[in-house]
Design an enzyme around this catalytic site. Structure first.
Site, short mmCIF file in Angstrom:
data_model
loop_
_atom_site.label_atom_id
_atom_site.label_comp_id
_atom_site.label_asym_id
_atom_site.label_seq_id
_atom_site.Cartn_x
_atom_site.Cartn_y
_atom_site.Cartn_z
N ARG A 15 1.00 -1.40 0.09
CA ARG A 15 0.10 -0.20 -0.22
C ARG A 15 0.85 1.19 -0.12
O ARG A 15 2.26 0.98 0.31
CB ARG A 15 -0.79 -0.53 0.83
CG ARG A 15 -1.73 -1.20 0.98
CD ARG A 15 -2.55 -1.60 2.81
NE ARG A 15 -2.15 -1.42 3.50
CZ ARG A 15 -2.58 -1.94 4.87
NH1 ARG A 15 -3.74 -1.13 5.53
NH2 ARG A 15 -1.60 -2.37 5.92
N LYS A 75 1.43 1.66 7.22
CA LYS A 75 2.26 1.22 8.88
C LYS A 75 3.41 1.50 9.09
O LYS A 75 3.59 2.76 9.40
CB LYS A 75 2.71 -0.90 8.34
CG LYS A 75 1.74 -0.54 7.25
CD LYS A 75 0.58 -1.78 8.99
CE LYS A 75 0.92 -2.25 9.60
NZ LYS A 75 -0.73 -2.37 11.20
N TYR A 94 -0.90 4.74 10.93
CA TYR A 94 -1.10 3.24 11.89
C TYR A 94 0.28 3.30 12.71
O TYR A 94 1.00 3.00 11.58
CB TYR A 94 -1.50 2.00 11.24
CG TYR A 94 -2.71 2.31 10.27
CD1 TYR A 94 -4.36 2.96 10.86
CD2 TYR A 94 -2.81 2.14 9.22
CE1 TYR A 94 -5.25 2.47 10.03
CE2 TYR A 94 -3.97 2.43 8.20
CZ TYR A 94 -5.07 2.48 9.22
OH TYR A 94 -6.31 2.41 8.53
N HIS A 96 -0.66 1.57 16.52
CA HIS A 96 -1.02 0.48 17.14
C HIS A 96 0.25 0.25 18.33
O HIS A 96 0.78 -0.87 18.35
CB HIS A 96 -1.33 -1.14 16.17
CG HIS A 96 -2.28 -1.08 15.51
ND1 HIS A 96 -3.78 -0.92 15.19
CD2 HIS A 96 -1.92 -0.36 14.00
CE1 HIS A 96 -4.33 -0.97 14.67
NE2 HIS A 96 -3.45 -0.86 13.38
N GLU A 118 -5.40 5.21 13.87
CA GLU A 118 -6.66 4.02 14.33
C GLU A 118 -6.80 4.71 15.81
O GLU A 118 -8.18 3.75 15.75
CB GLU A 118 -5.83 2.88 14.60
CG GLU A 118 -5.21 3.07 16.23
CD GLU A 118 -3.49 3.27 16.05
OE1 GLU A 118 -2.24 3.06 16.30
OE2 GLU A 118 -3.57 3.46 14.70
N SER A 134 -10.55 -2.20 8.78
CA SER A 134 -10.97 -2.84 9.30
C SER A 134 -11.85 -3.46 7.80
O SER A 134 -12.58 -4.67 8.61
CB SER A 134 -11.98 -2.72 10.35
OG SER A 134 -11.04 -2.10 11.98
N ASP A 198 -20.74 -10.92 21.24
CA ASP A 198 -20.04 -9.55 21.51
C ASP A 198 -20.41 -9.58 23.12
O ASP A 198 -21.55 -10.23 23.88
CB ASP A 198 -20.18 -8.80 20.76
CG ASP A 198 -19.44 -7.05 20.78
OD1 ASP A 198 -18.87 -7.14 20.12
OD2 ASP A 198 -20.07 -6.83 22.17
N LEU A 240 -11.78 -5.46 19.73
CA LEU A 240 -11.26 -4.55 19.52
C LEU A 240 -11.79 -3.09 20.94
O LEU A 240 -12.82 -2.99 20.89
CB LEU A 240 -11.59 -3.48 18.51
CG LEU A 240 -10.69 -1.82 18.03
CD1 LEU A 240 -9.30 -2.12 18.08
CD2 LEU A 240 -11.37 -0.90 16.87
N ILE A 269 -5.13 -8.54 16.42
CA ILE A 269 -3.08 -9.04 16.18
C ILE A 269 -2.97 -7.46 16.21
O ILE A 269 -1.25 -7.47 17.06
CB ILE A 269 -2.91 -9.65 15.35
CG1 ILE A 269 -0.98 -10.55 16.38
CG2 ILE A 269 -2.77 -9.24 14.08
CD1 ILE A 269 -1.22 -11.22 16.72
N ASP A 270 -2.56 -6.47 15.59
CA ASP A 270 -2.25 -5.60 15.37
C ASP A 270 -2.22 -5.11 16.87
O ASP A 270 -0.66 -4.29 17.26
CB ASP A 270 -2.78 -3.97 14.54
CG ASP A 270 -2.68 -3.98 13.37
OD1 ASP A 270 -1.40 -4.43 13.61
OD2 ASP A 270 -3.32 -3.96 12.17
N VAL A 298 -1.53 -12.18 10.27
CA VAL A 298 -0.82 -11.15 9.80
C VAL A 298 -0.78 -9.61 10.51
O VAL A 298 -2.41 -9.26 10.40
CB VAL A 298 -1.02 -11.94 8.90
CG1 VAL A 298 -0.11 -10.75 7.51
CG2 VAL A 298 -0.38 -12.82 7.86
N ASN A 300 -0.66 -7.37 8.72
CA ASN A 300 -0.90 -6.32 7.72
C ASN A 300 -2.30 -7.05 7.36
O ASN A 300 -1.55 -7.45 6.16
CB ASN A 300 -0.22 -5.32 7.16
CG ASN A 300 0.93 -5.82 6.71
OD1 ASN A 300 1.24 -7.80 7.10
ND2 ASN A 300 1.59 -5.36 6.04
#
Length: 371
Positions: A15, A75, A94, A96, A118, A134, A198, A240, A269-270, A298, A300
């Protein structure tokens, strides 16, 4: 202002933070825009496209980081990029940080002003710069899970849709927010049996209103999750807490009760992941096995579809990039929603959730702005 868009260096990250259309708008406002050579190639955007829009194409990252007042990335900066940041330089990307203490400490040492996509908010609620990625990550999660379930990948050899006379796979989604809703849509479209858990009644109501009885819903409790995990062929971690570490919903002990060859796709995972056994992976080495369960973590995921992701992200970030370029740090004073993204400034953590997650001192943003 001098605005720089470097080429991303994270593993298989194709990206780019600015499109030629965004460059054109910045140039028309009188800003100098530098784009690193090849930055957009992975998203199908050539250096010629950027030149036509008015960008200066520079040969490498040193020219971006030494020359730009505002660095716009996708990123989080990698170690070699963090070393190039300068005091007072604005970084917009981003970050994180709640799950990345090393990065947080290095950003503090840099003295840069670091604004995280974020945690930028919207007047209408939600996280407008996190939402497009997302949505894409949520849509990718069932695809990734379906691949990992194939026997050649070490999975159970289960097709999400099942087959005539054979029941579909059981997909459990932990979290009914943007990621969870998009994951449910795709998993249902692939013919899976879907249940979403949830803790909030309102997210579950919204999801039920959208999908009706096609997707089952359940209130998330440790007991409910333990039972869901036992039955699942595929678990998608989608919980989240904005700016903070993701809640650990699946413990190591729960894995022992899971089906051999079941899959966990941890989209959270971020922010550290929803599962105790999750650890960051890359597109070049995306999965690993713990107690017979495949983990796909992963960090990203949207980088797998860089053209779609680039246009979705750049469209969302451009108004904020324009404001920062036009006003500098004054944009933070004028827009409390952009200011919500301010995370590290002049050596201090100015986001309370990040400071708490990392056990680092918190400095109110007002104190930083006055200094």
């Amino acid at each position: 202002m001098r605005v720089g868009a470097p080429r991303e260096v994270k593993d298989n990250e194709f990206r780019v933070a600015l499109t030629p259309a965004g460059v054109y708008e910045l140039v028309q406002r009188g800003h100098l825009v530098m784009v690193e050579r090849g930055a957009g190639v992975g998203a199908g955007l050539s250096d010629g496209d950027y030149r036509t829009a008015g960008a200066a194409i520079v040969e490498g990252p040193d020219e971006i980081y030494s020359g730009a007042d505002l660095v716009v990335k996708v990123k989080e900066p990698q170690p070699q990029e963090r070393a190039r940041l300068r005091p007072g330089q604005i970084l917009f990307a981003y970050l994180h940080l709640a799950a990345d203490r090393a990065q947080a400490l290095e950003l503090m040492r840099s003295g840069a002003i670091c604004i995280a996509y974020e945690t930028v908010t919207s007047p209408f609620g939600g996280l407008p710069l996190l939402a497009p990625m997302s949505e894409i990550a949520g849509r990718l999660a069932p695809q990734a899970g379906a691949r990992c379930l194939e026997k050649s990948m070490g999975g159970r050899g289960v097709l999400l849709s099942g087959a005539p006379g054979v029941p579909p796979a059981e997909v459990v989604i932990l979290g009914a927010g943007t990621v969870g809703t998009q994951a449910a849509m795709i998993a249902l479209g692939m013919g899976a049996s879907v249940i979403v858990a949830d803790r909030g009644a309102e997210p579950l109501r919204r999801l039920s209103a959208r999908f009706g009885n096609a997707a089952r819903t359940i209130f998330s409790t440790p007991t409910a999750i333990a039972e869901l995990v036992r039955r699942a062929d595929l678990i998608i971690g989608a919980a989240l807490v904005p700016g903070a570490a993701a809640p650990k919903l699946v413990s190591r002990g729960m894995l022992a009760g899971m089906k051999a060859g079941a899959v966990i796709v941890d989209v959270a995972i971020d922010q550290g992941g929803c599962c105790e056994t999750s650890r960051p992976t890359t597109h070049s080495d995306p999965a690993y096995v713990v107690d017979g369960v495949i983990h796909y973590c992963v960090t990203n995921m949207p980088g797998a579809v860089p053209r779609t992701s680039t246009f979705a992200l750049a469209s969302a970030t451009l108004p904020f990039v324009l404001a920062l370029a036009d006003k500098g740090l004054g944009a933070l004073r004028d827009d409390s929603h952009l200011a919500a993204g301010l995370t590290v400034a002049r050596g201090e953590i100015v986001n309370a959730s990040v400071a708490a997650a990392l056990g680092l001192p918190f400095a109110p943003a007002q104190k930083i702005s006055k200094s």
